[in-house]
Design a protein around this motif. Structure first.
Motif, PDB file in Angstrom:
ATOM      1  N   VAL A   1     -45.153  56.147  22.463  1.00  0.00           N
ATOM      2  CA  VAL A   1     -44.236  55.501  21.512  1.00  0.00           C
ATOM      3  C   VAL A   1     -43.427  54.453  22.264  1.00  0.00           C
ATOM      4  N   GLY A   2     -43.641  53.182  21.917  1.00  0.00           N
ATOM      5  CA  GLY A   2     -42.992  52.085  22.634  1.00  0.00           C
ATOM      6  C   GLY A   2     -44.046  51.294  23.378  1.00  0.00           C
TER       7      GLY A   2
ATOM      8  N   ALA B   1     -42.937  48.920  17.764  1.00  0.00           N
ATOM      9  CA  ALA B   1     -42.217  48.426  16.578  1.00  0.00           C
ATOM     10  C   ALA B   1     -42.289  46.897  16.487  1.00  0.00           C
TER      11      ALA B   1
ATOM     12  N   ARG C   1     -43.403  51.394  13.575  1.00  0.00           N
ATOM     13  CA  ARG C   1     -42.321  52.208  14.134  1.00  0.00           C
ATOM     14  C   ARG C   1     -42.650  53.682  13.949  1.00  0.00           C
TER      15      ARG C   1
ATOM     16  N   THR D   1     -45.501  57.779  11.554  1.00  0.00           N
ATOM     17  CA  THR D   1     -45.056  56.385  11.546  1.00  0.00           C
ATOM     18  C   THR D   1     -44.346  56.074  10.226  1.00  0.00           C
TER      19      THR D   1
ATOM     20  N   LEU E   1     -42.554  59.084  25.367  1.00  0.00           N
ATOM     21  CA  LEU E   1     -41.534  58.260  24.726  1.00  0.00           C
ATOM     22  C   LEU E   1     -41.146  57.147  25.683  1.00  0.00           C
TER      23      LEU E   1
ATOM     24  N   THR F   1     -39.257  54.135  24.456  1.00  0.00           N
ATOM     25  CA  THR F   1     -38.677  53.308  23.393  1.00  0.00           C
ATOM     26  C   THR F   1     -37.637  52.314  23.904  1.00  0.00           C
TER      27      THR F   1
END
Ligand SMILES: Cc1cc2nc3c(=O)[nH]c(=O)nc-3n(C[C@H](O)[C@H](O)[C@H](O)COP(=O)(O)OP(=O)(O)OC[C@H]3O[C@@H](n4cnc5c(N)ncnc54)[C@H](O)[C@@H]3O)c2cc1C
Length: 415
Positions: free
Chosen positions: A10-11, A37, A82, A94, A107, A109
């Motif tokens: 994520v990111g 995102a 996102r 998501t 993670l 982010t």
């Protein structure tokens, strides 16, 4: 341990893309979902306030990996996507409600600019700098030259934008709450060194000021007003008052958080299948037995690499010596070491700061805890080795440019 076939990252930026690359380099051939995102494939941010903003670095040069790499390496890159929820037992969801299962998740982010809660902060012509879109917008104005740019905050990004804006022929003012720019990072003496550099290039720096509001006309910023009523006219206001780690996802997932997402030395969070890296990760550094969170480029690379290996079950420790760099006007600087240990530390120079070429060392009980080389190159690995060695060094030898630094840390390695 069951075989790992699904990894969610994520990111999609420096830490995330580095992790994806490392997973493939390590031979992992399972599924990788990389969620970002932003609409852009992973890119690096340091040039956004330097060469890219100035127009000397082109767009392709800031990509973390070639655009074709993700497809060639079978990485599912979900841009403009996102992640809204993370279930630590094995899935992410998501924004559009799609759920993806994972055996391991990372993670990464990152951070977002700290907001300044003052009247006028939402006017047109008030910007902060985090993304390539921000940099593009800023560049449009700065490259016209002759504009009045007022920066609120004199941290690294503020100082770099000031240098770039000035180099492009704008009138630049920095407004700083503290008495000395960069003092929190470098201490007063070296903060003043950077203030002088900017003054020599006709950047106006006003310190110990209280910014009260941003004033405007017809919805557009026209100036910045201080608490004492003094107003600095501006065509553009740049807010650079630091960044905050994006940890909401981790908080909602019930992971341990504090200053960032709390991880162990292998970057594992309090949930066994979930790891964190880059700006958001607060890890205990084994060398100083203290938790640190580093908002720097090298930490995103080191952390992305370490976390990827850790997700595959390799025995790894995130123990790189923290490192960062800056470029402002004709000054290039690299810093390595433990900034939290430099408060009240003894400052020792090799070379004269007035010459613009020197190394500064911070020492505690005779041991180097950090060092900064300014316009002197190929010494940073030696500085890292000195920090890592933890050995008491002779101050005379440290000061003497004829004593090779690597002889002072001969028995240790740089990383
Ligand atoms: C202008 C600028 C100049 C800098 N200059 C330097 C420098 O000179 N030297 C240095 O050492 N460091 C510098 N840095 C700091 C460095 O860029 C950061 O430390 C680094 O970018 C951190 O990488 P990261 O991957 O952890 O996070 P980030 O780069 O912040 O990326 C995180 C990504 O995750 C995405 N994301 C967040 N939440 C979600 C979600 N829920 N779902 C999906 N995606 C999400 C974000 O949109 C973002 O794209 C600079 C930073 C900036 C902004």
């Amino acid at each position: 341990m069951n075989a790992i076939s699904d990894i969610a990252i994520v990111g999609a930026a420096l830490a995330g893309a580095t992790a994806a690359k490392t997973l493939r380099d390590e031979g992992y051939d399972g599924r990788i979902h990389l969620f970002g995102a932003e609409r852009h494939a992973p890119y690096i941010r340091p040039p956004l306030s330097k060469g890219y903003l100035a127009g000397s670095d082109d767009r392709a040069s800031i990509d973390v990996l070639d655009a074709s790499w993700y497809l060639d390496n079978n990485v599912d890159l979900h841009l403009g996507t996102r992640v809204s929820d993370l279930d630590p037992s094995g899935s992410v969801t998501t924004d559009d409600g799609t759920r993806y299962r994972f055996d391991r998740a990372l993670l990464a982010t990152g951070s977002t600019p700290r907001r300044l809660p003052i009247p006028g902060a939402d006017l047109d012509g008030v910007v902060s700098l985090r993304t390539v879109d921000d940099s593009d917008r800023l560049r449009d104005t700065l490259q016209r030259g002759g504009r009045r740019i007022v920066l609120i905050g004199s941290g690294w990004i503020g100082m770099e934008v000031a240098a770039t804006a000035r180099t492009l022929g704008n009138e630049v003012t920095i407004l700083e709450r503290d008495p000395v720019p960069l003092a929190a990072a470098l201490g007063d003496e070296l903060g003043r060194f950077f203030a002088r550099l900017h003054a020599e290039h006709d950047v106006r720096i006003r310190t110990s000021v209280a910014v009260e509001s941003i004033v405007g006309e017809n919805g557009h910023a026209t100036g910045v007003r201080l608490a004492d009523g003094e107003t600095f006219p501006a065509d553009l206001v740049v807010i650079g008052v630091g960044a905050v780690p994006l940890i909401e996802l981790a908080e909602r997932a019930g992971l341990d958080t504090g200053d960032g997402v709390l991880v162990d030395a292998s970057l594992r969070t309090s949930a066994p299948a979930v790891f964190a890296a880059g700006d958001i990760a607060g890890a205990v550094h084994p060398l100083i037995d203290r938790r640190i969170r580093s908002e720097h480029w090298a930490n995103a690379i080191d952390g992305g690499t370490t976390a990827a290996r850790a997700m595959l079950g390799r025995p790894v420790t995130h123990d790189a010596i923290p490192y960062f760099y800056t470029d402002q006007f004709d000054l290039g600087m690299e810093y390595a070491g433990f900034a939290p240990l430099t408060r009240d530390a003894e400052l020792v120079y090799r070379g004269d700061p007035a010459s613009g070429e020197f190394i500064a060392f911070w020492l505690r009980e005779g041991r180097v805890v950090a060092g900064m080389n300014v316009n002197i190159w190929d010494v940073n690995d030696d500085i890292k080795a000195l920090v890592r060695s933890g050995e008491v060094v002779s101050l005379d030898a440290l000061r003497d440019p004829n004593v090779p630094l690597d002889s002072l840390a001969a028995s240790t390695s740089a990383r």
